[in-house]
Design a protein around this motif. Structure first.
Motif, PDB file in Angstrom:
ATOM      1  N   ALA A 101      -0.691  21.380  -1.172  1.00 43.53           N
ATOM      2  CA  ALA A 101      -0.095  20.069  -0.898  1.00 43.53           C
ATOM      3  C   ALA A 101      -1.121  18.952  -1.089  1.00 43.53           C
ATOM      4  N   ALA A 102      -2.375  19.215  -0.709  1.00 41.39           N
ATOM      5  CA  ALA A 102      -3.427  18.206  -0.878  1.00 41.39           C
ATOM      6  C   ALA A 102      -3.659  17.904  -2.354  1.00 41.39           C
ATOM      7  N   ASN A 103      -3.656  18.945  -3.176  1.00 43.48           N
ATOM      8  CA  ASN A 103      -3.828  18.729  -4.620  1.00 43.48           C
ATOM      9  C   ASN A 103      -2.664  17.949  -5.221  1.00 43.48           C
ATOM     10  N   VAL A 104      -1.457  18.221  -4.736  1.00 36.30           N
ATOM     11  CA  VAL A 104      -0.284  17.480  -5.211  1.00 36.30           C
ATOM     12  C   VAL A 104      -0.386  16.021  -4.789  1.00 36.30           C
ATOM     13  N   LEU A 105      -0.786  15.804  -3.546  1.00 32.95           N
ATOM     14  CA  LEU A 105      -0.883  14.441  -3.015  1.00 32.95           C
ATOM     15  C   LEU A 105      -1.843  13.588  -3.835  1.00 32.95           C
ATOM     16  N   LEU A 106      -2.914  14.202  -4.299  1.00 31.00           N
ATOM     17  CA  LEU A 106      -3.919  13.460  -5.067  1.00 31.00           C
ATOM     18  C   LEU A 106      -3.405  13.014  -6.431  1.00 31.00           C
ATOM     19  N   THR A 107      -2.320  13.618  -6.900  1.00 28.75           N
ATOM     20  CA  THR A 107      -1.756  13.209  -8.188  1.00 28.75           C
ATOM     21  C   THR A 107      -0.870  11.973  -8.053  1.00 28.75           C
ATOM     22  N   LEU A 108      -0.531  11.590  -6.832  1.00 28.90           N
ATOM     23  CA  LEU A 108       0.336  10.432  -6.605  1.00 28.90           C
ATOM     24  C   LEU A 108      -0.492   9.154  -6.583  1.00 28.90           C
ATOM     25  N   GLY A 109       0.144   8.039  -6.892  1.00 26.96           N
ATOM     26  CA  GLY A 109      -0.522   6.754  -6.819  1.00 26.96           C
ATOM     27  C   GLY A 109      -0.888   6.409  -5.388  1.00 26.96           C
ATOM     28  N   LYS A 110      -1.927   5.606  -5.198  1.00 30.33           N
ATOM     29  CA  LYS A 110      -2.410   5.302  -3.853  1.00 30.33           C
ATOM     30  C   LYS A 110      -1.350   4.685  -2.934  1.00 30.33           C
ATOM     31  N   PRO A 111      -0.559   3.707  -3.403  1.00 32.62           N
ATOM     32  CA  PRO A 111       0.444   3.131  -2.500  1.00 32.62           C
ATOM     33  C   PRO A 111       1.445   4.189  -1.992  1.00 32.62           C
ATOM     34  N   MET A 112       1.965   5.014  -2.915  1.00 33.24           N
ATOM     35  CA  MET A 112       2.914   6.055  -2.508  1.00 33.24           C
ATOM     36  C   MET A 112       2.225   7.108  -1.657  1.00 33.24           C
ATOM     37  N   ARG A 113       0.974   7.408  -1.997  1.00 32.89           N
ATOM     38  CA  ARG A 113       0.232   8.414  -1.239  1.00 32.89           C
ATOM     39  C   ARG A 113       0.151   8.031   0.232  1.00 32.89           C
ATOM     40  N   GLY A 114      -0.190   6.774   0.499  1.00 36.05           N
ATOM     41  CA  GLY A 114      -0.279   6.322   1.876  1.00 36.05           C
ATOM     42  C   GLY A 114       1.063   6.332   2.578  1.00 36.05           C
ATOM     43  N   ASP A 115       2.105   5.905   1.851  1.00 36.44           N
ATOM     44  CA  ASP A 115       3.456   5.891   2.428  1.00 36.44           C
ATOM     45  C   ASP A 115       3.900   7.304   2.802  1.00 36.44           C
ATOM     46  N   VAL A 116       3.634   8.261   1.922  1.00 36.97           N
ATOM     47  CA  VAL A 116       4.035   9.647   2.170  1.00 36.97           C
ATOM     48  C   VAL A 116       3.308  10.208   3.385  1.00 36.97           C
TER      49      VAL A 116
END
Length: 336
Positions: A147-162
């Motif tokens: 899940a951490a590796n997947v999260l790192l592929t997301l853009g920073k704004p969405m990453r924080g929201d998620v």
């Protein structure tokens, strides 16, 4: 206080015999009773008190069964509860007493294991166009390293929201979870069938990692010359003992933390000064002194094949740790 024989119901008499038989035999028989019969047995047993031996023999005679000599029964209700609890699950006992059908626990869905076999970027691409709440739900069901590796592929704004949504997430309704799982099956797993080449890349990389550095580079050049595609995916999975100098200091410390001094010493036999220092600077002072002392002695009798095997063991450990998310291989950084 004993229970008068004349007042016993048939269910109570049956419960008395089951308790007298003991847990092993009674547990086997309980499987053959219907739900309503089990309920009657439980209710009957809870009203029982001490049953004298003579009365018990009369009960057995009524059922035309045989009963070995015993000392009578005490606390029948507690013993019946013990037999039931060891024979049936708590959900089954509750279901019997409430009149509902026994609850059969569903098998855990396999979809999450299947997703974790894919490239994290593939999952990230799917989540990037989904609602952040959906992404939070999916990431909460995946293993933390993946899940951490997947999260790192997301853009920073969405990453924080998620992440914020994951922090505040409560119990997920089963119906909502099923909808998400079905979407993942149809839009990710089904689309990925026959197209995901990560497994093939891993197999090729595992093969190449068994080669020495010179032969590995030669094979990669041959593949490039023949126009082979997806070489970046293979390079991201390549790692040899000599690549340790390319790891960060933090990664090297993590790598050698769990390795024995004997293995590290064997790996460093014949290694150049830069590689030796990169390794020794990543371990404790005491272990370093021990290894340096060993390296200062003659290496006669140590087979080159043993040294190569030891180095492959260290390289394989680094690859495994990178897959688990402990650190990133230098080849993966260059491919990115």
């Amino acid at each position: 206080m004993s229970t008068p024989l004349a007042t016993l119901t048939r269910a109570q008499k049956a419960a008395a015999i089951l308790v007298a038989m003991g847990k092993p035999s009674a547990s086997k028989l309980l499987k053959f009773f219907k739900q309503e019969e089990l309920k009657a047995l439980i209710e009957g047993a809870r009203l029982l008190r001490t049953i004298p031996q003579g009365d018990l023999e009369k009960i057995v005679a009524e059922f035309e069964a045989e009963f070995t000599e015993g000392a009578g029964l005490l606390d029948s209700a507690d013993k019946m509860d013990t037999i039931l609890n060891e024979s049936l699950s708590p959900e089954e006992v509750d279901a019997i007493m409430s009149g509902a059908k026994p609850v059969v626990a569903p098998e855990p869905p396999q979809i999450w294991n299947d997703l974790e076999r894919l490239d994290p970027a593939r999952i990230g691409a799917f989540l990037a166009v989904e609602h952040p709440q959906t992404a939070a739900l999916i990431l909460s069901r995946l293993a933390p390293p993946f899940a951490a590796n997947v999260l790192l592929t997301l853009g920073k704004p969405m990453r924080g929201d998620v992440i914020r949504r994951m922090l505040s997430m409560t119990t997920i309704q089963e119906a909502a979870s099923r909808i998400v799982e079905n979407q993942l099956r149809s839009r990710v797993l089904a689309e990925n069938t026959g197209k995901d080449i990560s497994a093939g890349q891993s197999r090729v990389a595992s093969l190449l990692n068994e080669m020495d550095k010179e032969h590995l580079e030669e094979v990669m050049q041959d593949l490039e010359a023949t126009g082979a595609t997806d070489l970046d995916g293979i390079r991201a999975r390549l790692f040899s003992f000599e690549d340790i100098v390319l790891l960060t200091q933090k990664a090297r410390v993590a790598l050698f933390d769990g390795l024995s001094t004997e293995l590290v010493t064997l790996c460093l036999r014949g290694a150049d000064a830069a590689l030796t220092e990169a390794v020794l600077s990543s371990i404790g002072a005491r272990s370093r002194r021990m290894i340096e002392s060993e390296l200062g002695q003659a290496s006669d009798g140590i087979a080159a094949a043993d040294i190569a095997d030891a180095r492959r063991t260290v390289a394989s450990t680094a690859i495994r740790m990178s897959v688990e998310g402990a650190f990133e291989l230098p080849s993966a950084q260059n491919a990115a």
